[in-house]
Every structure is written in C-alpha cells, then in structure tokens.
Design an enzyme around this catalytic site. Structure first.
Site, PDB file in Angstrom:
ATOM      1  N   TYR A 133     -28.666  -1.899 -28.563  1.00 52.47           N
ATOM      2  CA  TYR A 133     -30.057  -1.481 -28.744  1.00 52.47           C
ATOM      3  C   TYR A 133     -30.208  -0.101 -28.110  1.00 52.47           C
ATOM      4  O   TYR A 133     -30.301   0.036 -26.894  1.00 52.47           O
ATOM      5  CB  TYR A 133     -30.984  -2.509 -28.087  1.00 52.47           C
ATOM      6  CG  TYR A 133     -32.467  -2.231 -28.188  1.00 52.47           C
ATOM      7  CD1 TYR A 133     -32.995  -1.258 -29.026  1.00 52.47           C
ATOM      8  CD2 TYR A 133     -33.365  -2.975 -27.425  1.00 52.47           C
ATOM      9  CE1 TYR A 133     -34.363  -1.031 -29.112  1.00 52.47           C
ATOM     10  CE2 TYR A 133     -34.738  -2.759 -27.498  1.00 52.47           C
ATOM     11  CZ  TYR A 133     -35.228  -1.787 -28.344  1.00 52.47           C
ATOM     12  OH  TYR A 133     -36.585  -1.570 -28.417  1.00 52.47           O
ATOM     13  N   LYS A 161     -28.935  -1.103 -33.202  1.00 51.93           N
ATOM     14  CA  LYS A 161     -30.332  -0.874 -33.545  1.00 51.93           C
ATOM     15  C   LYS A 161     -30.635   0.545 -33.096  1.00 51.93           C
ATOM     16  O   LYS A 161     -30.758   0.827 -31.905  1.00 51.93           O
ATOM     17  CB  LYS A 161     -31.248  -1.874 -32.847  1.00 51.93           C
ATOM     18  CG  LYS A 161     -32.721  -1.662 -33.161  1.00 51.93           C
ATOM     19  CD  LYS A 161     -33.631  -2.543 -32.330  1.00 51.93           C
ATOM     20  CE  LYS A 161     -35.092  -2.208 -32.632  1.00 51.93           C
ATOM     21  NZ  LYS A 161     -36.026  -2.859 -31.695  1.00 51.93           N
TER      22      LYS A 161
END
Length: 288
Positions: A133, A161
């Site tokens: 992330y 992400k």
C-alpha cells in the site's frame, strides 16, 4: 482480484464502537447495490489508524462472515508496530482472506532497507499474498522503480495499491511488471491510470460511486476514452462536492440517505453539522 474494489467504510456508534449491523449494511450495499468486485478492509477509509487491535480483528471477522467467498477480500494489516502487523496477518490468513496489504511504515522516516525488512518480516510469518500500500502523500515514503523491483523479488508480494499521481512511475511499473497486480488508489485519477492498463482500482468513493468507476475502467479498456472521460468528469464533480464537505463523514451520511446504517466517524474526526447534512442531501439528489 481485478476490477473495482471498495476501500470499505466502517460504521461506528456515538461511543466509537463498531456498529456490527451498520457494518453489515455497508457491506451489503457494496455487494448488492454497487456490485463492486472486491473489498479492501481496514484501510484509511475504514479509519484503521484510529482503531485498537481488538477492533480491527472484530471488523475483519464481521466482513468475512458477511461476505464468505462472494468477492475477494484484501486485509490491510499494516502497522507501525510490526508485532501487530504480524498478528493481524496471521489472524486474517486463518479467516481465509484472499490477500493481505500493508501500508509502508511512516512517521519515523524509515530508509528503504528498513521498509523492505518490514515487508519481508511480515511475510516470513504468514502464508499469504501481499499487496503493498503505497500512499506517499500521507506516509512521506516515495519509492523508485528499482525499489519496487527489490520488494517484488519476494514472490509473496504480488502487487501494489498505487495511490500517487506519478503516472510516469505507474507506466514504468506496468511495463516492467506485467504479471503483478497494479491498482490505482486515487478515484479522481482513475481514467488516466486505466489508460496505462492497471488491473483495477481501490477507493473510498467506490462505496457509493462504484458503478461509474466500473464504467470508466471498462470503457478505457475498450478504447472508448471520450466516453470514459465524460463519466470521469461526473465522478470528479461528485468527489469535489464530497471533499468540500468532509470525505468520510459525507460518504457515511450519503449511505444513510440510501437507507444504510453507516454510523459516524471515530474521534478526532468531526461529525457533520446540520448544514453539512443538508449539503449531503443535495449531493445525494444530484448524484445518487
């Protein structure tokens, strides 16, 4: 695990406790009404960094119980406390989550070797797949193409992400790693990311705006850019109105207008004023 994935909101009561009924309502709205392709659980949109470990486990458990195997589930387990991240990674793996995700460690200005050690250490303790992330605007952690490559040397790390406006780096990632999952993390920039052949997107506004997001992604994949642009423009009008009124508070109140018991945000996030709730009604009437 491709397509439009909601960064799941969570319902809390006035005491800051998880509202189980409300959380299940939010899940059902995402799956039955918006029809998203998956859920990203306990990310920023779920107010993760305001939660105790017990509350995080409670949310992970409720989501898995409600969803079962209907859509893929990604559990954000990242924490500045590496022992907590490992504990949560084991917990969600035992629950049957399809993948884990972890925000890059932040605040202390960790160097890259420390960041790499963080991910590899978590993965030493669990048999699951990892989605990095990356959100530099909130963590201050900017990683280069070669640094992503070093992280991807760990075969358990299957994607990222990517919540950043650096489309040059995004294109280079896509080119170098055609077999890794690359998700866009900025809802308002979905179209330019989609043009670069991402696998999907993970975002907070998808809890309500997921159908438009699906249209943008599909049209871009089909080469219908101008049609996708018109929907992105409408999407960005919606997002601008939401941001001007308070992101998470407004999204929750919009869910309330749709009959969902979305609750309120945990402190120190503020609650909406009467005027703010009136603005929500205007947004709902215009966009939902």
């Amino acid at each position: 695990m491709k397509g439009i994935i909601s960064a799941l909101l969570c319902s809390f009561d006035e005491h800051g406790q998880v509202n189980e009924k409300g959380l299940r309502d939010i899940i059902r709205y995402n799956l039955d009404t918006v029809q998203v392709d998956g859920l990203y659980v306990n990310g920023s949109s779920g107010e993760n960094f305001l939660l105790t470990t017990a509350q995080k486990k409670q949310i992970f458990t409720i989501v898995k119980d409600e969803v079962q195997s209907d859509v893929p589930l990604i559990a954000q387990i990242g924490s500045l406390i590496i022992e907590e991240a490992i504990e949560l990674a084991k917990f969600v793996t035992n629950l049957g989550y399809d993948a884990i995700s972890a925000v890059t460690p932040f605040y202390y200005k960790f160097d890259f070797e420390e960041i790499k050690h963080y991910y590899n250490t978590i993965l030493e303790h669990v048999e699951n797949k990892m989605i990095i992330y990356s959100i530099p605007a909130l963590t201050g952690v900017n990683m280069s193409l070669d640094q992503f490559s070093e992280l991807f040397d760990n075969k358990k790390i299957i994607g990222v992400k990517f919540t950043a406006p650096d489309f040059y780096l995004l294109e280079r990632l896509r080119h170098r790693f055609p077999d890794h999952l690359i998700y866009s993390g900025f809802d308002e920039m979905l179209l330019p990311a989609a043009v670069l052949n991402i696998d999907g997107a993970i975002g907070s506004t998808f809890n309500l705006n997921g159908k438009r997001a699906k249209q943008i992604l599909t049209l871009a994949q089909q080469g219908h850019i101008m049609e996708a642009l018109a929907i992105q423009k409408e999407t960005n009008d919606f997002i601008s109105a939401v941001l001007d009124n308070g992101l998470y508070q407004t999204l929750k109140e919009l869910l309330v207008t749709q009959g969902v018991d979305a609750g309120i945000c945990r402190q120190p996030l503020k609650t909406l004023t009467a005027n703010g709730k009136g603005i929500v009604l205007d947004i709902a009437n215009k966009y939902l």
